[in-house]
Design a protein around this motif. Structure first.
Motif, short mmCIF file in Angstrom:
data_model
loop_
_atom_site.label_atom_id
_atom_site.label_comp_id
_atom_site.label_asym_id
_atom_site.label_seq_id
_atom_site.Cartn_x
_atom_site.Cartn_y
_atom_site.Cartn_z
N MET A 1 0.84 -1.20 0.00
CA MET A 1 0.00 0.00 0.00
C MET A 1 0.88 1.25 0.00
O MET A 1 0.86 2.05 0.93
CB MET A 1 -0.89 0.00 1.24
CG MET A 1 -1.94 -1.05 1.20
SD MET A 1 -3.48 -0.41 0.61
CE MET A 1 -3.84 0.72 1.94
N LYS A 3 0.51 3.37 -2.40
CA LYS A 3 -0.41 4.38 -2.92
C LYS A 3 -1.45 4.72 -1.86
O LYS A 3 -2.05 3.84 -1.26
CB LYS A 3 -1.16 3.83 -4.14
CG LYS A 3 -0.31 3.60 -5.36
CD LYS A 3 -1.15 2.91 -6.42
CE LYS A 3 -0.43 2.83 -7.75
NZ LYS A 3 -1.26 2.15 -8.76
N ARG A 4 -1.66 6.00 -1.68
CA ARG A 4 -2.68 6.40 -0.74
C ARG A 4 -3.89 6.89 -1.53
O ARG A 4 -3.83 7.89 -2.21
CB ARG A 4 -2.13 7.52 0.14
CG ARG A 4 -3.13 8.02 1.13
CD ARG A 4 -2.52 9.16 1.92
NE ARG A 4 -3.48 9.74 2.82
CZ ARG A 4 -3.19 10.73 3.65
NH1 ARG A 4 -1.97 11.20 3.71
NH2 ARG A 4 -4.12 11.23 4.43
N LYS A 5 -4.97 6.15 -1.41
CA LYS A 5 -6.13 6.42 -2.27
C LYS A 5 -7.00 7.55 -1.74
O LYS A 5 -7.40 8.44 -2.46
CB LYS A 5 -6.93 5.12 -2.41
CG LYS A 5 -7.90 5.15 -3.58
CD LYS A 5 -8.42 3.78 -3.94
CE LYS A 5 -9.63 3.93 -4.84
NZ LYS A 5 -9.38 4.65 -6.09
N LYS A 6 -7.31 7.49 -0.45
CA LYS A 6 -8.25 8.46 0.12
C LYS A 6 -7.54 9.44 1.03
O LYS A 6 -6.72 9.05 1.86
CB LYS A 6 -9.34 7.74 0.93
CG LYS A 6 -10.22 6.83 0.09
CD LYS A 6 -11.39 6.25 0.88
CE LYS A 6 -10.96 5.47 2.09
NZ LYS A 6 -10.09 4.33 1.82
N PHE A 8 -8.46 11.79 4.01
CA PHE A 8 -9.50 12.18 4.97
C PHE A 8 -9.10 13.48 5.66
O PHE A 8 -7.91 13.79 5.79
CB PHE A 8 -9.63 11.11 6.07
CG PHE A 8 -10.33 9.86 5.66
CD1 PHE A 8 -11.61 9.89 5.13
CD2 PHE A 8 -9.71 8.63 5.83
CE1 PHE A 8 -12.26 8.72 4.77
CE2 PHE A 8 -10.36 7.45 5.47
CZ PHE A 8 -11.63 7.51 4.94
N LEU A 9 -10.09 14.19 6.12
CA LEU A 9 -9.86 15.21 7.14
C LEU A 9 -10.52 14.72 8.42
O LEU A 9 -11.52 14.02 8.37
CB LEU A 9 -10.50 16.54 6.74
CG LEU A 9 -9.97 17.27 5.51
CD1 LEU A 9 -10.79 18.54 5.27
CD2 LEU A 9 -8.50 17.62 5.67
N GLU A 10 -9.97 15.10 9.55
CA GLU A 10 -10.67 14.83 10.80
C GLU A 10 -11.79 15.86 10.96
O GLU A 10 -11.77 16.92 10.33
CB GLU A 10 -9.69 14.95 11.99
CG GLU A 10 -8.60 13.90 12.00
CD GLU A 10 -9.12 12.49 12.34
OE1 GLU A 10 -10.27 12.37 12.83
OE2 GLU A 10 -8.37 11.53 12.10
N ARG A 78 -19.56 14.13 6.77
CA ARG A 78 -18.43 14.97 6.41
C ARG A 78 -17.35 14.92 7.48
O ARG A 78 -17.66 14.59 8.61
CB ARG A 78 -18.87 16.44 6.23
CG ARG A 78 -19.98 16.66 5.22
CD ARG A 78 -19.97 18.08 4.70
NE ARG A 78 -18.86 18.23 3.77
CZ ARG A 78 -18.94 17.92 2.46
NH1 ARG A 78 -20.05 17.48 1.94
NH2 ARG A 78 -17.89 18.04 1.69
N PRO A 79 -16.12 15.33 7.21
CA PRO A 79 -15.60 15.69 5.91
C PRO A 79 -15.71 14.52 4.93
O PRO A 79 -15.46 13.38 5.32
CB PRO A 79 -14.13 16.02 6.18
CG PRO A 79 -14.05 16.31 7.64
CD PRO A 79 -15.10 15.47 8.28
N LYS A 253 -2.94 18.95 2.22
CA LYS A 253 -2.47 17.94 3.17
C LYS A 253 -1.47 16.98 2.53
O LYS A 253 -0.59 16.46 3.21
CB LYS A 253 -3.68 17.16 3.70
CG LYS A 253 -3.47 16.49 5.03
CD LYS A 253 -4.79 16.00 5.61
CE LYS A 253 -4.59 15.42 6.99
NZ LYS A 253 -5.86 15.06 7.63
N GLU A 379 -12.99 2.36 -10.69
CA GLU A 379 -13.00 2.89 -9.32
C GLU A 379 -13.99 2.17 -8.42
O GLU A 379 -13.91 2.27 -7.20
CB GLU A 379 -13.33 4.39 -9.35
CG GLU A 379 -12.21 5.24 -9.93
CD GLU A 379 -10.95 5.19 -9.08
OE1 GLU A 379 -11.06 5.39 -7.87
OE2 GLU A 379 -9.87 4.95 -9.63
#
Lengths: 458, 458
Positions: A1, A3-6, A8-10, A78-79, A253, A379
């Motif tokens: 892994m 590759k970082r696919k997603k 996120f924000l906290e 969300r986020p 980010k 996807e």
């Protein structure tokens, strides 16, 4: 892994303010006009909307605080993740880096709840007990029912009869959240009864449904009912900017640059405004980027229609808005992206196009379904038919980047999933869909009304 | 926003190994038996499953590495959020802290893709080109079509005819991902043709569909087709443990203690195993917690049925499995949680119940729908009818905590959303649903077959 696919924000990184593009758009914004051709004041909207939302509608403040309670409701989904579309890039063999903001993760499956929770909140704050609205394909009615259920407001949705009959699951969805959904025209309003008397078998239309919803709100003798609209208006665009504001934080980010291309589909304009307005601010301030609003070729509001004053509904109950319009009597062909079948367009989006900040693009539905299938099988998520328009444009841009050998960054708004709209895919696979163009005769016929308004075509 | 609703993990925090509870369960696991009553060897399963999955099925290794490619596919929607159900807690007025693992965020809308992507991967690694399976309500067929589309495998789904006719959208969903979905019984297998000859108007059954799917796999002359099962078997439970492993990391991230109560609904057992098995390891090692498997009162496999050897299908094509079973001929009443209408149960879950590690509970569907509506209108997400069983049990526990005045921590698996199952809600609101009990006569009739097997009731 590796590759970082997603990305996120906290929750604590969620934006605390909406961005109001009215503060930054070049040129002069044309105010809404009353039936006499004079600008209307906030008080004229008071029977329809609560005053706190009217204030947002006319505000020129650049940043508007998001109330704590609204943030709490948004935090249900969300986020929203920003996703790097590695598998799509690979399928296309493009050097472009493609990112999408996944707005399909909301409980109603689209971006619509972003403004639904805000509108329900402000109405409740203002002492309102019940909201009315109309819905075509059903996305907006579902979103508003969802929002009202969280705050204990009543919700009544007038759903265009033909959709009501063809999409029984949308009604069930609204009812699961405690909303009421009735087919329009109905016998509950004078507007509905008038239509039924003349055309008892009418399939209904969004124009009729809007008239009924507004009438139901303004005639409630308790004064505790208001009307709610899911797109077009300035405050709706405002609430959707959380999409682009989050996306900007997420790109930062991972140290990604500003996108070279930003893409969203546009019906009334709200999901497009959501992803693009915060970046248009950068463009106004000098950043170079192409911002594309994609509409159906069968309803080419931004690419073909004049910028003019027109009503938002067929019954002319709304003020005259300065926007691209095919004429309030325009009836688009029955393409399967119901959310993009609207004669008008958000005045703010229309203005941004006029100022050259946004490039409109019209695509045919077969190309869009083909794009949606490529996306679903790479996807993994089945897109809404509306969203397929954005994806088709992304694929064009990714292929262009491949031809040019450029490592472009493309960002688009994945505005909703297609789990409630699978019939369109079925028809596509069975060869039952075709492309539609606006005929020159229809164009002349429907836009003629624009010349009759007290204010001429701009 | 002092309250933090969702606990995310970053992709690099995703578990890298599945947990195999077979390594830790007390007592002796009873091996699958062949038609002669003797334990079957792995080679007997080779025409049906690829050898790498058979190895997992019989493995006693505690930890099994998740391949990189599987992690990449899981990252389309995983890590799944752990959510603190503040609004539900408030609606119930409970001092309990309620958390749910939201497995509805997968593209197919449930936990099923967790094992679908793993099974598709191992089949592809083994050189397989095509997978067959059966589906009842459609969740599993959708999930496997999704997984096969990501890896370029063909997928053929035999869907119980009555569901095929009643739920056309599930078929469309599979087709959007490139899968083929045909109603069972079909004329494509001998098993199907036999049934059709005798009962041309049969509504079909899961038992017939399993027989057709296995036959279609084992009779493919190229040898490049295998069969795939979405629940019950050990390797399926294994792949689902990522749910509980993530939840454990997420609770630790916010310094929450181990849950006092863990709840999942159980049909074949896979979503329940997914959330609970990693915590059962702690329970085996001395931690105190109650772990509840919730089933429908109309299909009370764990609460009423004997632990015995039985076939997984009506046509007796599967080996004899040691499990709780109502008899392979059992036909449950038509309740609206299709995923819980199975006569048997995962042998690992059955064993855990037998050893006192898991408490089974049977609930009626009206209580479950009521719970689902409470959840939808507080937390905002419409749950699948299966998931409503878990939620009803959570509400019971939360109310108990209120009576006792205890700050219990309750964790449950939100196994799927209900957007494809809204008809059940509609019938519930219209008063068309009723509760069903298993009659003593039916119990006697269907469990009688358990005495005819070469190995007696355990």
């Amino acid at each position: 892994m590796t590759k970082r696919k997603k990305i996120f924000l906290e929750e604590h990184e969620m934006p605390r303010q909406w961005y109001n593009i009215a503060a930054d758009l070049p040129g002069t914004l044309n105010p809404p006009l009353g039936p006499d051709g004079n600008p209307i004041g906030p008080e004229m909207l008071a029977p329809v909307f609560p005053m706190n939302l009217i204030e947002q509608e006319v505000s020129s403040e650049r940043w508007i605080d998001i109330p704590e309670k609204v943030l709490e409701m948004l935090a249900i989904w969300r986020p929203a993740p920003l996703v790097r579309a590695y598998a799509l890039e690979e399928a296309l063999g493009t050097p472009a880096r493609i990112y999408y903001k996944n707005e399909s993760v909301s409980p109603a499956g689209s971006h619509k709840p972003n403004t639904a929770v805000a509108q329900a909140y402000y109405n409740k704050e203002f002492g309102i007990k019940k909201l009315t609205t109309e819905t075509g394909a059903g996305q907006w009615g579902s979103a508003l029912s969802f929002a009202c259920s969280l705050l204990g407001l009543e919700c009544k949705v007038f759903m265009v009869r033909v959709s009501f009959d063809q999409k029984p699951f949308r009604k069930m969805m609204m009812e699961a959240w405690g909303g009421t959904c009735i087919p329009s025209p109905s016998d509950q309003t004078q507007a509905g009864r008038n239509v039924l008397a003349e055309f008892p078998d009418t399939p209904g239309s969004l124009g009729i449904a809007i008239s009924e919803a507004i009438e139901a709100a303004v005639t409630d003798p308790t004064g505790e009912t208001r009307y709610s609209l899911g797109s077009v208006l300035n405050h709706v665009m405002l609430h959707q900017t959380i999409i682009g504001l989050e996306a900007k934080k997420q790109l930062k980010k991972i140290n990604e640059k500003l996108p070279d291309v930003i893409i969203g589909c546009a019906g009334g304009g709200s999901n497009f405004a959501g992803i693009s307005f915060p970046f248009i601010q950068d463009k106004i301030n000098g950043a170079e980027m192409e911002i594309i609003a994609v509409e159906p070729a069968s309803c080419p509001t931004l690419t073909k229609a004049p910028f003019a004053y027109d009503h938002g509904d067929i019954a002319k109950m709304t003020p005259l808005l300065a926007m691209n319009s095919l004429g309030h009597g325009f009836i688009p062909p029955p393409i399967h992206a119901g959310g993009l079948r609207y004669h008008g367009m958000s005045p703010l989006v229309s203005h941004a196009v006029k100022e050259g900040l946004v490039t409109p693009q019209a695509l045919h539905q077969l190309e869009c379904y083909e794009a949606g299938v490529i996306f679903a099988r790479s996807e993994g998520i089945i897109p809404a038919p509306e969203t397929n328009h954005a994806i088709a444009s992304v694929i064009r841009e990714a292929n262009k980047a491949k031809e040019e050998g450029k490592e472009k960054v493309i960002l688009f708004n994945f505005s909703g999933h297609g789990l409630m709209d699978l019939v369109g895919y079925d028809k596509y696979f069975n060869g039952e869909l075709k492309d539609h163009n606006l005929s020159p005769e229809d164009y002349e016929k429907f836009t003629a009304v624009l010349k009759n308004h007290p204010s001429p075509i701009l």
